[in-house]
Enzyme design. Structure first.
Site: not given
Length: 519
Positions: A269, A344, A378
């Protein structure tokens, strides 16, 4: 700023059978590849397409014929004139084709000089091998040119030159590619193609053996599961002078993964934050938008590299501005040149505070040539509902690019990734950054120990860790994953979490395109 149109960055790369409409392009390609040699004419190419259309293959990039391959099936006979290309190819007409033969003979491969270095021959050899398996043929035989020999002809014999290529002393653009694709040199043929001055008329006699061949069977009667090979990059952030230096570092890892014939490579990321070391420093929110300005270059780079190295690339993630809002987006660059993206969804408090990142709204599952996969960036892997949704949509592996500053943050990603493997009976691969960027606020220190995780049961690796990096060093791990093993595990595993959910008691409900769905 409107969302970027990804179609403007995509390379439409297709491996397909040649057609009669390609004949003029094939002749033009031959003239470019073999200047001074007379190419096959329309009548020969039409004969090949009429007699054995499946054996005539090409690679098309953005509508252009970039490479082509011709072949014929023969019955192996040790007394056949394998040394005589004109005889073995029937002067290009292949009227000697034996549909019930046992040997695929490759009579030509061409790659447009503009596309050389992009490993297109690997795609053609892979297509030939698959054709060989489908038709249950014993082997592929080729008579390979050695075009690098002419510059050494006054210093060594052709045999000595071939030995030097086998020993990696010299590089030959044809023979080296054949060796890397699993062919074994079995002989040297003089006067194979007398007009080939670059090879001084010589060619190798090389063979690839089909390990799935069953003598007497009409076709492949069973499917051997081919493992999916994953490369995870643990990437060290360091200051750089410009985008070209960043691209050079990325290409090193892509080249390495390609050398190991990986199907996927995963980057961390926001590993692109190292680009902030080469721009004028500013407050974090403005810096994130400066980083987003590199997005077109980033998309161009990874699209080209995915095609060049014949590998599916999860390009970490990158800041992108859409309609004046900042998003953290992971892109999948497929090796056919197409692109997918995953926003995300869950934004950490520090991302909101320092950068002003906005959340995405959908869970994507991407079809690839190795099956359906998903990406969770993440923090997203720490929410079990997202993986439930992705698994329900068919994903068998979740790629997790992450970026954490401390061991505590890394452990949250790692433990949640392992939990998702158990809950959903899938694989998860995670990739993080190491190193420091002292002048980049909120991205100054990093901790990572990247890994590939499995369900926890007897048929998988001990500790349910397929592979794992040493912490905080720049490195890669490479491992083969078996999707058939997942299928068996769901049916016969010691525990069957996915099947044993009490959906009458609880379920996940999610919204997509105005509709509600239950998982």
């Amino acid at each position: 700023m409107e969302p970027l149109d990804l179609s403007e960055f995509e390379w439409k790369t297709v491996v397909r059978p040649l057609t009669h409409d390609d004949i003029d392009a094939v002749i033009a390609l031959a003239e470019k590849c073999f200047p001074g040699m007379e190419p096959w004419g329309r009548d020969q190419l039409e004969s090949q397409l009429s007699i054995f259309p499946e054996g005539q293959i090409c690679v098309e990039i953005d509508g252009r014929l970039a490479a082509s391959s011709s072949s014929v099936i023969l019955e192996y006979d040790a007394t056949l004139e394998w040394h005589n290309w004109k005889v073995i190819s029937d002067s290009g007409y292949i009227r000697n084709h034996k549909a019930k033969g046992d040997t695929l003979y490759g009579i030509e491969i061409m790659v447009d000089p503009e596309f050389r270095g992009m490993k297109l021959s690997r795609r053609l050899y892979a297509a030939r091998k698959e054709l060989c398996r489908q038709k249950n043929l014993a082997q592929i035989i080729i008579g390979g040119r050695i075009p690098g020999y002419r510059q050494y002809a006054d210093k060594m014999s052709a045999r000595e030159y071939i030995d030097s290529v086998l020993e990696k002393i010299h590089y030959d653009p044809v023979l080296t590619a054949q060796l890397s694709n699993g062919f074994v040199v079995r002989g040297l043929t003089p006067n194979y193609l007398p007009s080939d001055s670059d090879s001084c008329g010589y060619a190798t006699h090389a063979i690839w053996s089909n390990l799935e061949y069953v003598e007497g069977a009409k076709r492949r009667f069973h499917h051997v599961v081919e493992p999916i090979r994953i490369c995870v990059v643990q990437y060290q952030l360091r200051t750089i002078k410009g985008f070209d230096e960043f691209a050079q570092q990325c290409e090193f890892f892509l080249d390495t993964a390609s050398d190991y014939k990986c199907d996927f490579v995963l980057f961390p990321e926001l590993f692109t934050t190292q680009l902030l070391s080469c721009v004028e420093s500013s407050r974090p929110g403005q810096a994130a938008r400066q980083l987003a300005a590199f997005t077109p270059q980033y998309l161009d780079l990874f699209t080209e590299m995915a095609v060049k190295y014949d590998i599916n690339v999860i390009g970490g993630s990158q800041f992108v501005i859409e309609n004046d809002l900042l998003y953290n987006i992971a892109y999948l660059f497929r090796r056919d040149g197409s692109i997918g993206k995953q926003y995300k969804i869950h934004i950490t408090p520090s991302e909101r505070k320092w950068w002003g990142v906005n959340p995405g709204r959908s869970v994507e599952v991407f079809e690839t040539d190795c099956g359906p996969v998903a990406i969770q960036i993440c923090y997203d892997i720490e929410f079990p509902e997202l993986t439930r949704i992705a698994t329900n949509k068919g994903a068998q592996i979740i790629f997790v690019p992450y970026n954490t500053d401390t061991r505590h943050g890394y452990l949250r990603v790692r433990y949640c990734s392992q939990a998702r493997c158990i809950e959903n009976q899938i694989y998860v691969a995670i990739s993080g950054c190491t190193g420091n960027l002292p002048f980049v606020e909120n991205s100054d220190i990093h901790y990572a120990q990247s890994g590939i995780y499995t369900p926890s049961d007897a048929e998988f690796a001990r500790d349910a860790i397929a592979a794992e990096c040493n912490p905080n060093v720049e490195t890669v791990i490479i491992h083969d994953l078996d999707f058939e093993q997942l299928r068996r595990h769901r049916k016969t595993g010691s525990v069957q979490n996915w099947n044993d959910r009490q959906r009458d008691l609880y379920k996940v409900v999610y919204q997509e395109d105005g509709h509600s769905y239950d998982v």
